[in-house]
Design an enzyme around this catalytic site. Sequence first.
Site, PDB file in Angstrom:
ATOM      1  CB  CYS A  52     -55.327  -6.119   2.108  1.00  0.00           C
ATOM      2  SG  CYS A  52     -54.741  -6.234   0.402  1.00  0.00           S
TER       3      CYS A  52
ATOM      4  CD  GLU B  71     -60.260  -6.723  -3.991  1.00  0.00           C
ATOM      5  OE1 GLU B  71     -59.173  -6.809  -4.614  1.00  0.00           O
ATOM      6  OE2 GLU B  71     -60.380  -7.076  -2.804  1.00  0.00           O
TER       7      GLU B  71
ATOM      8  CG  HIS C 274     -55.490  -4.163  -4.636  1.00  0.00           C
ATOM      9  ND1 HIS C 274     -54.307  -4.205  -3.945  1.00  0.00           N
ATOM     10  CD2 HIS C 274     -56.420  -4.715  -3.820  1.00  0.00           C
ATOM     11  CE1 HIS C 274     -54.510  -4.764  -2.750  1.00  0.00           C
ATOM     12  NE2 HIS C 274     -55.791  -5.075  -2.641  1.00  0.00           N
TER      13      HIS C 274
HETATM   14 NI    NI Z   1     -56.549  -6.052  -0.945  1.00  0.00          NI
END
Ligand code: NI
Length: 179
Positions: free
Chosen positions: A101, A144, A147
């Site tokens: 990441c 994603e 997040h």
């Molecule tokens: Ni990430």
Amino acid sequence: MAIHTILKMGDARLLRSAQAVTAFDTLALHELVRDMQETMDHVNGAGLAAPQIGVDWQVVIFGSGQVNPRYPDAPPIPKTVLVNPTWSALDAQESEDWEGCLSVPGLRGVVPRWQRIRYQGWDVQGNVIDRVAEGFHARVVQHECDHLIGTLYPMRVRDFSRFGYTDVLFPGISAVEDD
Ligand code: NI
């Protein structure tokens, strides 16, 4: 256009649940996506979520349409902007693979993810996106979207014997990018 600083794990802004975008095709949304694209391309990322540049909106981008040098063995993923995404697993099969990441530079870990998912959302103009994905594509979407709910992949690592520094785990990869 601007390349933004990517927030790193420990920054409280990465732990928020992002706000839904309420208007499509706006200047602000177009500018955000352009900046995210430029920032992601600059570091050869496989994906980027708005919270990673400090923007509290449900926007993720991923894919490039070609092989990513950070993930040379992964099949190409269509270049996608996804606004207000949702997803669900299509069956109960999990798969394990290494993830990195941009907000956790220099590290990789094995993360269990659903192997097959359906994901939905909108593009910048407000057109519906509705896809079935599997494998690395499904993994990237799950990473994603995490997040957007304040979850970073180390929070999903189950086996910390498979979590460590990229240059130690994969001596060849460190030459490409420092995550
Ligand atoms: Ni990430």
